[in-house]
Enzyme design. Structure first.
Site, PDB file in Angstrom:
ATOM      1  N   GLU A  50       2.140 -53.259  72.219  1.00 11.15           N
ATOM      2  CA  GLU A  50       1.467 -53.858  73.724  1.00 11.15           C
ATOM      3  C   GLU A  50       2.791 -54.802  73.973  1.00 11.15           C
ATOM      4  O   GLU A  50       3.414 -55.199  73.022  1.00 11.15           O
ATOM      5  CB  GLU A  50       0.343 -54.695  73.224  1.00 11.15           C
ATOM      6  CG  GLU A  50      -0.745 -54.126  73.781  1.00 11.15           C
ATOM      7  CD  GLU A  50      -0.921 -54.092  75.376  1.00 11.15           C
ATOM      8  OE1 GLU A  50      -0.160 -54.730  76.078  1.00 11.15           O
ATOM      9  OE2 GLU A  50      -1.723 -53.338  75.899  1.00 11.15           O
ATOM     10  N   ASP A  51       2.927 -55.026  75.155  1.00 17.62           N
ATOM     11  CA  ASP A  51       3.964 -56.034  75.543  1.00 17.62           C
ATOM     12  C   ASP A  51       3.136 -57.181  76.419  1.00 17.62           C
ATOM     13  O   ASP A  51       3.902 -58.046  76.752  1.00 17.62           O
ATOM     14  CB  ASP A  51       4.723 -55.350  76.811  1.00 17.62           C
ATOM     15  CG  ASP A  51       4.192 -55.417  78.007  1.00 17.62           C
ATOM     16  OD1 ASP A  51       4.911 -55.474  79.098  1.00 17.62           O
ATOM     17  OD2 ASP A  51       3.117 -54.903  78.132  1.00 17.62           O
ATOM     18  N   ASP A  54       0.627 -48.782  74.877  1.00 20.76           N
ATOM     19  CA  ASP A  54       0.097 -49.327  76.335  1.00 20.76           C
ATOM     20  C   ASP A  54       1.368 -48.554  77.136  1.00 20.76           C
ATOM     21  O   ASP A  54       2.315 -47.989  76.567  1.00 20.76           O
ATOM     22  CB  ASP A  54       0.213 -50.802  76.157  1.00 20.76           C
ATOM     23  CG  ASP A  54       0.294 -51.384  77.847  1.00 20.76           C
ATOM     24  OD1 ASP A  54      -0.490 -50.862  78.432  1.00 20.76           O
ATOM     25  OD2 ASP A  54       1.129 -52.294  77.944  1.00 20.76           O
ATOM     26  N   LEU A  55       1.227 -48.533  78.366  1.00 16.14           N
ATOM     27  CA  LEU A  55       2.116 -47.801  79.404  1.00 16.14           C
ATOM     28  C   LEU A  55       3.421 -48.835  79.862  1.00 16.14           C
ATOM     29  O   LEU A  55       4.575 -48.703  79.523  1.00 16.14           O
ATOM     30  CB  LEU A  55       1.398 -47.200  80.275  1.00 16.14           C
ATOM     31  CG  LEU A  55       2.369 -46.257  81.414  1.00 16.14           C
ATOM     32  CD1 LEU A  55       2.947 -44.947  80.567  1.00 16.14           C
ATOM     33  CD2 LEU A  55       1.556 -45.628  82.564  1.00 16.14           C
ATOM     34  N   ASP A  56       2.943 -49.483  80.635  1.00 15.20           N
ATOM     35  CA  ASP A  56       3.696 -50.592  81.311  1.00 15.20           C
ATOM     36  C   ASP A  56       4.319 -51.505  80.453  1.00 15.20           C
ATOM     37  O   ASP A  56       3.708 -52.295  79.797  1.00 15.20           O
ATOM     38  CB  ASP A  56       3.013 -51.384  82.401  1.00 15.20           C
ATOM     39  CG  ASP A  56       2.646 -50.560  83.586  1.00 15.20           C
ATOM     40  OD1 ASP A  56       2.810 -49.150  83.593  1.00 15.20           O
ATOM     41  OD2 ASP A  56       1.752 -50.837  84.420  1.00 15.20           O
ATOM     42  N   THR A 102       7.153 -50.379  84.681  1.00 14.69           N
ATOM     43  CA  THR A 102       6.771 -50.127  86.015  1.00 14.69           C
ATOM     44  C   THR A 102       6.444 -51.554  86.773  1.00 14.69           C
ATOM     45  O   THR A 102       6.191 -51.830  87.755  1.00 14.69           O
ATOM     46  CB  THR A 102       5.487 -49.303  86.204  1.00 14.69           C
ATOM     47  OG1 THR A 102       4.495 -49.774  85.465  1.00 14.69           O
ATOM     48  CG2 THR A 102       5.686 -47.795  85.804  1.00 14.69           C
ATOM     49  N   SER A 115      -4.039 -47.736  78.354  1.00 12.62           N
ATOM     50  CA  SER A 115      -3.392 -48.602  79.542  1.00 12.62           C
ATOM     51  C   SER A 115      -4.541 -48.953  80.486  1.00 12.62           C
ATOM     52  O   SER A 115      -5.525 -48.143  80.888  1.00 12.62           O
ATOM     53  CB  SER A 115      -2.650 -47.597  80.160  1.00 12.62           C
ATOM     54  OG  SER A 115      -1.934 -48.402  81.539  1.00 12.62           O
ATOM     55  N   ALA A 116      -4.456 -50.211  81.209  1.00 12.54           N
ATOM     56  CA  ALA A 116      -5.400 -50.704  82.132  1.00 12.54           C
ATOM     57  C   ALA A 116      -4.868 -49.983  83.568  1.00 12.54           C
ATOM     58  O   ALA A 116      -5.716 -50.002  84.606  1.00 12.54           O
ATOM     59  CB  ALA A 116      -5.308 -52.119  82.436  1.00 12.54           C
ATOM     60  N   SER A 117      -3.661 -49.299  83.603  1.00 12.50           N
ATOM     61  CA  SER A 117      -3.230 -48.666  84.919  1.00 12.50           C
ATOM     62  C   SER A 117      -4.077 -47.553  85.254  1.00 12.50           C
ATOM     63  O   SER A 117      -4.349 -46.819  84.576  1.00 12.50           O
ATOM     64  CB  SER A 117      -1.755 -48.037  84.482  1.00 12.50           C
ATOM     65  OG  SER A 117      -1.409 -47.344  85.960  1.00 12.50           O
ATOM     66  N   LYS A 158      -8.421 -56.037  79.211  1.00 13.77           N
ATOM     67  CA  LYS A 158      -7.799 -56.644  78.147  1.00 13.77           C
ATOM     68  C   LYS A 158      -7.921 -58.175  78.300  1.00 13.77           C
ATOM     69  O   LYS A 158      -7.814 -58.597  79.403  1.00 13.77           O
ATOM     70  CB  LYS A 158      -6.419 -56.391  77.768  1.00 13.77           C
ATOM     71  CG  LYS A 158      -6.378 -54.809  77.621  1.00 13.77           C
ATOM     72  CD  LYS A 158      -4.839 -54.397  77.562  1.00 13.77           C
ATOM     73  CE  LYS A 158      -4.772 -52.774  77.604  1.00 13.77           C
ATOM     74  NZ  LYS A 158      -3.224 -52.360  77.886  1.00 13.77           N
ATOM     75  N   ASN A 193      -3.024 -45.393  87.461  1.00 14.68           N
ATOM     76  CA  ASN A 193      -1.913 -44.424  87.328  1.00 14.68           C
ATOM     77  C   ASN A 193      -1.241 -43.972  86.219  1.00 14.68           C
ATOM     78  O   ASN A 193      -0.254 -43.377  86.490  1.00 14.68           O
ATOM     79  CB  ASN A 193      -0.873 -45.320  88.713  1.00 14.68           C
ATOM     80  CG  ASN A 193      -1.386 -45.762  89.881  1.00 14.68           C
ATOM     81  OD1 ASN A 193      -2.188 -45.022  90.665  1.00 14.68           O
ATOM     82  ND2 ASN A 193      -1.188 -46.949  90.151  1.00 14.68           N
ATOM     83  N   ARG A 238      -5.541 -55.464  89.502  1.00  8.50           N
ATOM     84  CA  ARG A 238      -4.853 -55.550  90.795  1.00  8.50           C
ATOM     85  C   ARG A 238      -5.748 -56.516  91.688  1.00  8.50           C
ATOM     86  O   ARG A 238      -5.286 -57.489  92.459  1.00  8.50           O
ATOM     87  CB  ARG A 238      -5.376 -54.163  91.456  1.00  8.50           C
ATOM     88  CG  ARG A 238      -4.249 -53.913  92.655  1.00  8.50           C
ATOM     89  CD  ARG A 238      -4.546 -52.441  93.278  1.00  8.50           C
ATOM     90  NE  ARG A 238      -4.228 -51.559  92.412  1.00  8.50           N
ATOM     91  CZ  ARG A 238      -4.697 -50.160  92.619  1.00  8.50           C
ATOM     92  NH1 ARG A 238      -5.326 -49.948  93.698  1.00  8.50           N
ATOM     93  NH2 ARG A 238      -4.614 -49.433  91.739  1.00  8.50           N
ATOM     94  N   LYS A 252       1.040 -59.727  84.198  1.00 10.91           N
ATOM     95  CA  LYS A 252       1.170 -58.835  83.212  1.00 10.91           C
ATOM     96  C   LYS A 252      -0.329 -58.448  82.499  1.00 10.91           C
ATOM     97  O   LYS A 252      -0.762 -59.482  82.032  1.00 10.91           O
ATOM     98  CB  LYS A 252       1.960 -58.941  82.212  1.00 10.91           C
ATOM     99  CG  LYS A 252       3.446 -58.644  82.326  1.00 10.91           C
ATOM    100  CD  LYS A 252       4.295 -58.771  81.128  1.00 10.91           C
ATOM    101  CE  LYS A 252       5.840 -58.285  81.079  1.00 10.91           C
ATOM    102  NZ  LYS A 252       6.788 -58.383  80.187  1.00 10.91           N
TER     103      LYS A 252
END
Length: 219
Positions: free
Chosen positions: A170-171, A10-12, A18, A115-117, A146, A119, A50, A46
């Site tokens: 994952e966080d 995952d990213l964030d 971020t 990632s769900a982002s 997710k 960006n 959006r 989390k």
């Protein structure tokens, strides 16, 4: 499909944090609308989209917005968020992450971003990791959020690896659940009490020893 192992990140909250930028942007939105927004509330967003995030924030502020104003506020929040992202560089990579990515690269272990982002790609370019990943799956590639495992299943497919041979970092609770539903090995990054559904949990990547990665590769 081959029987080699592959890793999905995952990213964030995993590679970069971020969440703090999201918090600042959401708080500005709430303040502009005349109410406050706390870090505790931000934690509840989390892994949440959006649209869903704004719905929750408006509910907390006891506010309703017309559809066009809702869209406008969402766009403004993203612009604010991106203004923070724009200033990112490699220093934003969380401690210990590079050690793991370098090990995987040196040992020819494929890895992807999941990632769900929306960006994710610009962020990876900013922190100079874009070319490191064998595959990138982000919010522009998926239809289901997710805990639906769609993002990770697409990543596994791109890595040409069976889901059960994938390890996911994952966080968020939803992310850990998505990995588990996808029959993947889940590694939680964060609080053991919160991420107790994960197969393994570490506070951060500093806690992760290379021996742990080697053991995962042997399984």
């Amino acid at each position: 499909m081959s029987n080699h192992k592959a890793f999905i990140f995952d990213l964030d909250g995993v590679i970069v944090d971020t969440a703090k930028f999201h918090f600042l942007a959401w708080r500005k939105l709430a303040n502009d609308l005349g109410f406050d927004f706390t870090e505790e509330q931000n934690e509840q967003l989390k892994g949440v989209s959006r649209v869903e995030s704004l719905k929750r924030i408006l509910k907390w502020g006891n506010m309703e917005l017309a559809e066009d104003e809702f869209e406008r506020q969402m766009a403004m929040k993203n612009e604010n968020y991106l203004s923070y992202v724009d200033k990112m560089d490699a220093n934003e990579i969380l401690p210990g992450v590079r050690k793991v990515l370098d090990y995987l690269t040196e040992n020819n272990v494929p890895f992807a971003l999941g990632s769900a982002s929306k960006n994710a790609r610009p962020i990876l370019k900013k922190i100079d990791l874009y070319d490191k990943f064998d595959a990138i799956v982000d919010g522009t590639d998926v239809k289901k959020a997710k805990p639906d495992p769609e993002v990770f299943l697409i990543a596994a497919d791109k890595l040409k690896t069976d889901p059960q041979d994938c390890v996911v970092f994952e966080d968020s609770v939803a992310g850990v659940q998505a990995a588990n539903i996808g029959k993947m090995t889940s590694v939680g990054i964060g609080d053991k009490g919160v991420l107790n559904e994960a197969d393994h949990v570490f506070q951060d990547f500093i806690e992760i020893k290379i021996e742990f990665i080697e053991n995962l590769l042997r399984k």
